[in-house]
Design a protein around this motif. Structure first.
Motif, PDB file in Angstrom:
ATOM      1  N   ARG A  77      22.835  80.244 -37.468  1.00 25.13           N
ATOM      2  CA  ARG A  77      21.697  80.784 -38.332  1.00 25.13           C
ATOM      3  C   ARG A  77      21.979  81.503 -39.628  1.00 25.13           C
ATOM      4  O   ARG A  77      21.260  81.713 -40.330  1.00 25.13           O
ATOM      5  CB  ARG A  77      20.629  81.095 -37.455  1.00 25.13           C
ATOM      6  CG  ARG A  77      20.246  80.043 -36.389  1.00 25.13           C
ATOM      7  CD  ARG A  77      19.164  80.639 -35.528  1.00 25.13           C
ATOM      8  NE  ARG A  77      18.923  79.676 -34.253  1.00 25.13           N
ATOM      9  CZ  ARG A  77      17.932  79.411 -33.612  1.00 25.13           C
ATOM     10  NH1 ARG A  77      16.819  79.919 -34.247  1.00 25.13           N
ATOM     11  NH2 ARG A  77      17.906  78.916 -32.855  1.00 25.13           N
ATOM     12  N   ILE A  78      23.065  82.225 -39.502  1.00 24.80           N
ATOM     13  CA  ILE A  78      23.364  83.473 -40.719  1.00 24.80           C
ATOM     14  C   ILE A  78      23.313  82.614 -41.781  1.00 24.80           C
ATOM     15  O   ILE A  78      22.669  83.245 -42.724  1.00 24.80           O
ATOM     16  CB  ILE A  78      24.526  83.906 -40.100  1.00 24.80           C
ATOM     17  CG1 ILE A  78      24.623  84.970 -38.942  1.00 24.80           C
ATOM     18  CG2 ILE A  78      24.945  84.920 -41.517  1.00 24.80           C
ATOM     19  CD1 ILE A  78      25.751  85.576 -38.449  1.00 24.80           C
ATOM     20  N   PRO A  79      24.139  81.583 -42.214  1.00 22.05           N
ATOM     21  CA  PRO A  79      24.177  80.881 -43.674  1.00 22.05           C
ATOM     22  C   PRO A  79      22.956  80.287 -44.089  1.00 22.05           C
ATOM     23  O   PRO A  79      22.683  80.339 -44.927  1.00 22.05           O
ATOM     24  CB  PRO A  79      25.397  80.022 -43.417  1.00 22.05           C
ATOM     25  CG  PRO A  79      26.342  80.482 -42.346  1.00 22.05           C
ATOM     26  CD  PRO A  79      24.896  80.858 -41.293  1.00 22.05           C
ATOM     27  N   TRP A  80      22.305  79.886 -43.072  1.00 21.58           N
ATOM     28  CA  TRP A  80      20.820  79.320 -43.500  1.00 21.58           C
ATOM     29  C   TRP A  80      19.636  80.228 -43.437  1.00 21.58           C
ATOM     30  O   TRP A  80      18.669  79.592 -44.015  1.00 21.58           O
ATOM     31  CB  TRP A  80      20.578  78.355 -42.142  1.00 21.58           C
ATOM     32  CG  TRP A  80      21.657  77.323 -41.999  1.00 21.58           C
ATOM     33  CD1 TRP A  80      22.497  77.474 -40.887  1.00 21.58           C
ATOM     34  CD2 TRP A  80      21.753  76.102 -42.737  1.00 21.58           C
ATOM     35  NE1 TRP A  80      23.385  76.332 -41.210  1.00 21.58           N
ATOM     36  CE2 TRP A  80      23.105  75.608 -42.306  1.00 21.58           C
ATOM     37  CE3 TRP A  80      21.274  75.535 -44.008  1.00 21.58           C
ATOM     38  CZ2 TRP A  80      23.539  74.459 -42.880  1.00 21.58           C
ATOM     39  CZ3 TRP A  80      21.557  74.346 -44.510  1.00 21.58           C
ATOM     40  CH2 TRP A  80      22.630  74.009 -43.907  1.00 21.58           C
ATOM     41  N   THR A  81      19.902  81.189 -43.111  1.00 21.52           N
ATOM     42  CA  THR A  81      18.579  82.348 -43.368  1.00 21.52           C
ATOM     43  C   THR A  81      18.072  82.263 -44.588  1.00 21.52           C
ATOM     44  O   THR A  81      17.003  82.222 -44.833  1.00 21.52           O
ATOM     45  CB  THR A  81      18.960  83.743 -42.855  1.00 21.52           C
ATOM     46  OG1 THR A  81      19.401  83.675 -41.382  1.00 21.52           O
ATOM     47  CG2 THR A  81      17.635  84.811 -42.839  1.00 21.52           C
ATOM     48  N   PRO A  82      18.845  82.663 -45.860  1.00 22.07           N
ATOM     49  CA  PRO A  82      18.435  82.461 -47.236  1.00 22.07           C
ATOM     50  C   PRO A  82      17.737  81.516 -47.467  1.00 22.07           C
ATOM     51  O   PRO A  82      16.786  81.652 -48.203  1.00 22.07           O
ATOM     52  CB  PRO A  82      19.739  82.900 -48.169  1.00 22.07           C
ATOM     53  CG  PRO A  82      20.798  83.270 -46.886  1.00 22.07           C
ATOM     54  CD  PRO A  82      20.573  82.919 -45.739  1.00 22.07           C
ATOM     55  N   LEU A  83      18.240  80.311 -46.986  1.00 22.34           N
ATOM     56  CA  LEU A  83      17.742  78.835 -47.429  1.00 22.34           C
ATOM     57  C   LEU A  83      16.063  79.032 -46.905  1.00 22.34           C
ATOM     58  O   LEU A  83      15.249  78.485 -47.545  1.00 22.34           O
ATOM     59  CB  LEU A  83      18.697  77.844 -47.217  1.00 22.34           C
ATOM     60  CG  LEU A  83      17.953  76.389 -47.178  1.00 22.34           C
ATOM     61  CD1 LEU A  83      17.395  76.172 -48.625  1.00 22.34           C
ATOM     62  CD2 LEU A  83      18.862  75.602 -46.493  1.00 22.34           C
ATOM     63  N   LEU A  84      16.237  79.242 -45.592  1.00 22.34           N
ATOM     64  CA  LEU A  84      14.791  79.009 -44.832  1.00 22.34           C
ATOM     65  C   LEU A  84      14.084  80.102 -45.358  1.00 22.34           C
ATOM     66  O   LEU A  84      12.797  79.899 -45.597  1.00 22.34           O
ATOM     67  CB  LEU A  84      15.065  79.467 -43.491  1.00 22.34           C
ATOM     68  CG  LEU A  84      15.913  78.327 -42.815  1.00 22.34           C
ATOM     69  CD1 LEU A  84      16.093  78.533 -41.296  1.00 22.34           C
ATOM     70  CD2 LEU A  84      15.242  76.818 -42.811  1.00 22.34           C
ATOM     71  N   GLN A  85      14.333  81.283 -45.930  1.00 24.33           N
ATOM     72  CA  GLN A  85      13.610  82.126 -46.411  1.00 24.33           C
ATOM     73  C   GLN A  85      12.900  81.820 -47.794  1.00 24.33           C
ATOM     74  O   GLN A  85      11.597  81.910 -47.982  1.00 24.33           O
ATOM     75  CB  GLN A  85      14.283  83.482 -46.456  1.00 24.33           C
ATOM     76  CG  GLN A  85      14.321  84.522 -45.244  1.00 24.33           C
ATOM     77  CD  GLN A  85      15.335  85.675 -45.430  1.00 24.33           C
ATOM     78  OE1 GLN A  85      16.046  85.829 -46.228  1.00 24.33           O
ATOM     79  NE2 GLN A  85      15.372  86.677 -44.394  1.00 24.33           N
ATOM     80  N   GLU A  86      13.741  81.347 -48.246  1.00 25.77           N
ATOM     81  CA  GLU A  86      13.296  80.656 -49.721  1.00 25.77           C
ATOM     82  C   GLU A  86      12.312  79.781 -49.745  1.00 25.77           C
ATOM     83  O   GLU A  86      11.526  79.645 -50.386  1.00 25.77           O
ATOM     84  CB  GLU A  86      14.469  80.455 -50.409  1.00 25.77           C
ATOM     85  CG  GLU A  86      14.337  79.926 -52.276  1.00 25.77           C
ATOM     86  CD  GLU A  86      13.679  80.871 -52.968  1.00 25.77           C
ATOM     87  OE1 GLU A  86      13.680  82.214 -52.728  1.00 25.77           O
ATOM     88  OE2 GLU A  86      13.107  80.554 -54.073  1.00 25.77           O
ATOM     89  N   TYR A  87      12.757  78.919 -48.636  1.00 30.25           N
ATOM     90  CA  TYR A  87      11.578  77.650 -48.476  1.00 30.25           C
ATOM     91  C   TYR A  87      10.466  78.145 -48.041  1.00 30.25           C
ATOM     92  O   TYR A  87       9.398  77.464 -48.429  1.00 30.25           O
ATOM     93  CB  TYR A  87      12.550  76.811 -47.376  1.00 30.25           C
ATOM     94  CG  TYR A  87      11.684  75.326 -47.245  1.00 30.25           C
ATOM     95  CD1 TYR A  87      11.705  74.667 -48.435  1.00 30.25           C
ATOM     96  CD2 TYR A  87      11.276  75.196 -46.013  1.00 30.25           C
ATOM     97  CE1 TYR A  87      11.040  73.148 -48.104  1.00 30.25           C
ATOM     98  CE2 TYR A  87      10.619  73.730 -45.751  1.00 30.25           C
ATOM     99  CZ  TYR A  87      10.665  73.048 -46.938  1.00 30.25           C
ATOM    100  OH  TYR A  87       9.871  71.763 -46.847  1.00 30.25           O
ATOM    101  N   GLN A  88      10.288  78.904 -47.068  1.00 31.14           N
ATOM    102  CA  GLN A  88       9.090  79.588 -46.540  1.00 31.14           C
ATOM    103  C   GLN A  88       8.340  80.309 -47.644  1.00 31.14           C
ATOM    104  O   GLN A  88       7.134  80.642 -47.593  1.00 31.14           O
ATOM    105  CB  GLN A  88       9.305  80.421 -45.249  1.00 31.14           C
ATOM    106  CG  GLN A  88       9.511  79.289 -44.202  1.00 31.14           C
ATOM    107  CD  GLN A  88       9.629  79.899 -42.946  1.00 31.14           C
ATOM    108  OE1 GLN A  88      10.217  80.976 -42.558  1.00 31.14           O
ATOM    109  NE2 GLN A  88       9.045  79.218 -42.108  1.00 31.14           N
ATOM    110  N   ARG A  89       9.088  80.961 -48.394  1.00 36.86           N
ATOM    111  CA  ARG A  89       8.449  81.732 -49.764  1.00 36.86           C
ATOM    112  C   ARG A  89       7.642  80.612 -50.262  1.00 36.86           C
ATOM    113  O   ARG A  89       6.736  80.833 -51.248  1.00 36.86           O
ATOM    114  CB  ARG A  89       9.458  82.474 -50.538  1.00 36.86           C
ATOM    115  CG  ARG A  89       8.842  83.389 -51.571  1.00 36.86           C
ATOM    116  CD  ARG A  89       9.895  84.077 -52.425  1.00 36.86           C
ATOM    117  NE  ARG A  89      10.780  83.211 -53.219  1.00 36.86           N
ATOM    118  CZ  ARG A  89      10.152  82.455 -54.339  1.00 36.86           C
ATOM    119  NH1 ARG A  89       8.792  82.972 -54.798  1.00 36.86           N
ATOM    120  NH2 ARG A  89      11.003  81.777 -55.111  1.00 36.86           N
ATOM    121  N   LEU A  90       8.429  79.575 -50.645  1.00 35.24           N
ATOM    122  CA  LEU A  90       7.819  78.399 -51.376  1.00 35.24           C
ATOM    123  C   LEU A  90       6.696  77.707 -50.810  1.00 35.24           C
ATOM    124  O   LEU A  90       5.538  77.262 -51.328  1.00 35.24           O
ATOM    125  CB  LEU A  90       8.706  77.388 -51.963  1.00 35.24           C
ATOM    126  CG  LEU A  90       9.833  77.893 -52.743  1.00 35.24           C
ATOM    127  CD1 LEU A  90      10.850  76.772 -53.016  1.00 35.24           C
ATOM    128  CD2 LEU A  90       9.227  78.253 -54.149  1.00 35.24           C
TER     129      LEU A  90
END
Lengths: 400, 431
Positions: free
Chosen positions: B64-77
């Motif tokens: 999940r480490i590499p995906w964390t920034p992607l999911l964080q950005e997605y949930q910010r949107l």
């Protein structure tokens, strides 16, 4: 916990999918319809159909729904899963009625069914349902926090609770089996067998609790420290409960009150049915009542038991006869009547005595021994009746 | 004896309860359905599939480490949206997806290796991406070689997001300077530093190119046609040279032949080994265990050229059961995966992957680890024809145990390098 709840909430998103709705709605309507039909007055052929277990029409309906969905080239996996649940429930009911009911007495059957088999069925359905909707592995890995120095995960806690529950309710039969084997192998008494049965259950459950604490990674030092602190509070708060538990354990070890023993409680002979952690259950034959007595009362008061060293009980009955009758003849008559009763032991032999001189009547006492202490009342009544009949046959006055 | 529940009053109470259930039941069911439909717009089901043989890293949340920034950005949107991430083993993936698909409960999005995505697309377990506007917008951001790796006759299986590579991991205290050549590697072992290798894709195949055997191994492993310029005699000679070197390596007393990447990684973390070939996905785990002792470098080269590291491109593939709103959300998340800012964050936060977006620059000057990763990528792009084209994961899965067994036998001396060469050539689709 909030992660777990949001995970469950996320499953509702599947209801937005048409294939899921096409499977769930017909099965849900079928179930509601069948429940409604079963509440209507039963008439004719349909009425007889409704006598079948609910799972049968439900299973047939689910099969039909699956066929229709297949014909429409729709998904059927959920319907089949629900069908598996219906089939499993049907098989469970069949096993209960056709299998277990033949082998087990009704009381044990009820216990096995309601406390073990049906909860296990619900557990399997629950786990399968959760596995279908999400990942059981991921759910099991959800952290619940740190307790007693150990990081607890949902899966660990769940498995520990299930194992402890199974130990609690499922130990009776295996423990009874082992104690029976020991009884046959070593020739121990029935009371000792029952005591062994209880002790086995306690020991295995305690081992289960120790395993559970290890599985959850509890820090032993922390547990001991908290247990020490709690013991002070418990000592004041629920000391009666603890006193009863400790008394129960001591009684089991000492063997003074064990399941199967016969003792006097409030003037009545009672059989010990179960020595529980808090209270002992006695069976009173006179009115077929079960009496629940806190263990502590056996620990602090004197108890009369007929089964401590053997099960024999010496009983007696008293009667008065007119002076005109020959005492020797009366004594011989009474001893003969007692000896004729099948429940009266020949050794020690029945003994009648002249115990009182009255102004008009002499008093007699007949003593006899029986093997089963609980039958004392009925044997004494039988003998009184036999005495009345014999005296009447001989033209003697009825005894007073 | 009284029988419970048969008195008129208890019957009346029971009937009242049932009437209440009958009146409220359908309403509650409808409310649940509506709530479900509402919740459906709020939840996206994502399945992450770790690289096979590295599932043990799951316990660290490694995948999940590499995906964390992607999911964080997605949930910010999408602040009201819930992304449910679950992890599935590669070994049970097909079976689970088939079962879920039959129920309509498949995931909205899958994160997995490109060859696995290709195989799933052929079986209709994921949706093809080409034809989606998101793909047409994203394709220009990818290297053509990346596009090739996710494209097969069935279509485009997924959108590449990042790449993982085989590297050299070592203990800085025991190995001050990592070996740059095969000779230096054997010299390291001869000087008493224990090194580890394994016969799997991560543990030994990097050495294929150092001895020029990659052109011979490509058709054996992938089933793809052999390189036109290579001749059977050249293949035989290259394979013999490679197997002979493997045998020489195994003859060193300080060389440990491990059973797989887990044993290698644990050996290095515990200090039992000083140098191992490692997969970049295991760097976070190693760093947690070793701290600053962990050194990372590119793999050593050989007489025939630099190493041919193993590389995996991780892609996002569309599930096949999503409703139209769920599909729209999944495509948004997929497209966001190639966003330059997200790609940079994925790279910098994890320090174990390289971005798939070719326009994202990697700050190699500030990180030796990223420099090693970029060096591995260069080696892969130049030399690793082994896995650069789209290939059949099924064939690889079938051939891998056969090849690994053969390599074991050669290294342990059960068969000679010559016998091993002939056995390998017999596995080639040409013969």
């Amino acid at each position: 916990m909030s992660t777990f709840l949001s995970e469950i909430q996320g499953w509702l998103a599947f209801l937005d999918r048409l294939p899921v709705l096409l499977q769930l709605l017909p099965v849900g309507l079928l179930l509601l319809g069948l429940i409604k039909l079963r509440r209507l007055p039963r008439q004719g052929r349909w009425g007889r159909l409704m006598d079948l277990p609910l799972a049968v029409p439900l299973l047939v309906g689910q099969a039909l729904i699956a066929l229709v969905l297949l014909a429409l080239q729709q998904r059927v996996g959920l319907v089949l899963l629900l069908g598996q649940f219906s089939l499993a429930w049907l098989l469970l009911r069949l096993a209960e009625r056709q299998g277990l009911a033949r082998w087990l007495p009704p009381e044990s059957m009820q216990l096995v069914s309601t406390r073990l088999l049906r909860p296990l069925f619900l557990l399997v359905v629950l786990l399968q349902g959760m596995d279908a909707l999400g990942s059981l592995q991921d759910l099991a890995a959800l952290p619940l926090g740190v307790w007693f120095g150990g990081g607890i995960r949902l899966g660990d806690l769940f498995s520990v609770l299930v194992v402890l529950y199974l130990l609690l309710v499922g130990l009776r039969l295996p423990a009874a089996g082992v104690s029976l084997l020991v009884q046959r192998g070593l020739g121990i008494s029935e009371g000792s067998r029952r005591a062994l049965d209880q002790i086995l259950q306690y020991v295995i459950f305690t081992l289960g609790v120790i395993w559970a604490m290890g599985r959850l990674g509890f820090n032993q030092t922390g547990v001991l420290a908290i247990a020490g602190g709690l013991s002070v509070g418990l000592g004041f708060g629920i000391k009666e409960v603890f006193s009863n538990i400790v008394s129960g354990l001591w009684l089991l070890i000492e063997g003074s009150v064990r399941p199967g023993e016969v003792l006097m409680h409030e003037g009545e002979a009672c059989e010990v049915r179960r020595l529980g952690p808090r209270a002992t259950t006695l069976w009173r034959g006179a009115d077929n009542a079960e009496v629940v007595v806190p263990n502590q009362s056996f620990f602090t008061t004197a108890t009369t038991t007929y089964t401590r060293s053997d099960r024999m009980r010496r009983c007696s009955l008293q009667l008065k006869m007119a002076q005109s009758w020959n005492p020797g003849q009366i004594v011989a008559l009474l001893e003969g009547l007692a000896a004729d009763h099948p429940a009266v032991l020949t050794e020690p032999a029945p003994k009648a005595r002249l115990v009182e001189f009255g102004s008009e009547r002499y008093g007699y006492k007949l003593s006899f021994s029986i093997a089963d202490p609980l039958t004392a009342g009925s044997v004494t009544a039988d003998l009184r009746l036999a005495i009345c009949r014999r005296f009447a046959d001989l033209g003697m006055d009825p005894p007073a | 004896m009284l029988s419970s529940g048969t008195t008129p009053s208890s019957r009346r109470r029971r009937e009242t309860r049932w009437r209440l259930v009958w009146r409220l039941g359908p309403g509650l069911a409808l409310a649940a359905l509506l709530q479900g439909c509402f919740a459906a717009r709020q939840t996206l089901h994502v399945v992450v599939v770790p690289t096979g043989s590295l599932e043990w890293l799951q316990r660290d949340g490694n995948d999940r480490i590499p995906w964390t920034p992607l999911l964080q950005e997605y949930q910010r949107l999408h602040p009201g949206l819930q992304v449910q991430v679950s992890v599935l083993d590669e070994a049970h993936l097909e079976e689970t997806l088939r079962r879920d698909r039959s129920r309509g409960l498949g995931p909205d999005l899958l994160v997995l290796r490109a060859p696995v995505a290709n195989a799933l697309l052929r079986q209709g377990l994921v949706q093809r991406l080409d034809g989606q506007p998101a793909w047409h917008r994203s394709q220009p951001l990818l290297e053509p070689a990346q596009v090739e790796r996710v494209t097969s006759a069935a279509g485009v299986a997924g959108l590449p997001v990042y790449n993982l590579f085989t590297l050299a991991c070592f203990d800085r205290q025991a190995v001050p300077r990592p070996p740059a050549s095969l000779d230096e590697l054997i010299g390291l072992a001869a000087s008493g530093r224990p090194i580890g290798v394994a016969v799997d894709s991560i543990g030994i195949w990097w050495s294929v190119g150092t001895l020029g055997a990659q052109d011979a191994m490509v058709p054996i492993l992938t089933g793809n046609p052999r390189v036109a310029s290579a001749s059977p005699a050249a293949d035989r000679a290259a394979l013999l040279a490679w197997l002979t070197w493997l045998r020489q390596l195994a003859l060193q007393s300080r060389v440990d032949i491990a059973s797989g990447p887990r044993e290698l990684v644990e050996g290095l973390a515990s200090g039992r080994l000083s140098w191992i070939p490692c997969y970049s996905a295991s760097l976070a785990h190693l760093e947690r265990s070793m701290g600053k002792r962990l050194g990372v470098a590119s793999l050593p080269g050989g007489p025939a050229g630099p190493a041919t590291p193993f590389s995996t491109v991780m892609v996002m593939a569309l599930g096949s059961d999503s409703s139209p709103p769920q599909r729209r959300l999944a495509l948004e998340l997929t497209e966001l995966g190639l966003d330059p800012l997200v790609q940079r964050e994925i790279t910098l936060q994890s320090l174990m992957v390289l971005p798939a977006n070719r326009y994202v620059s990697v700050p190699v000057a500030s990180s030796g680890r990223l420099a090693a990763l970029e060096q591995a990528q260069r080696q892969f792009d130049q030399r690793s024809r082994l896995l650069s084209a789209s290939y059949s994961a099924d064939r690889l899965r079938r051939m891998q145990p056969l090849v690994e067994d053969l390599l074991w036998k050669v290294m342990l001396g059960v068969v000679t390098p010559q016998q091993g060469t002939e056995a390998l050539l017999r596995l080639s689709p040409r013969s």
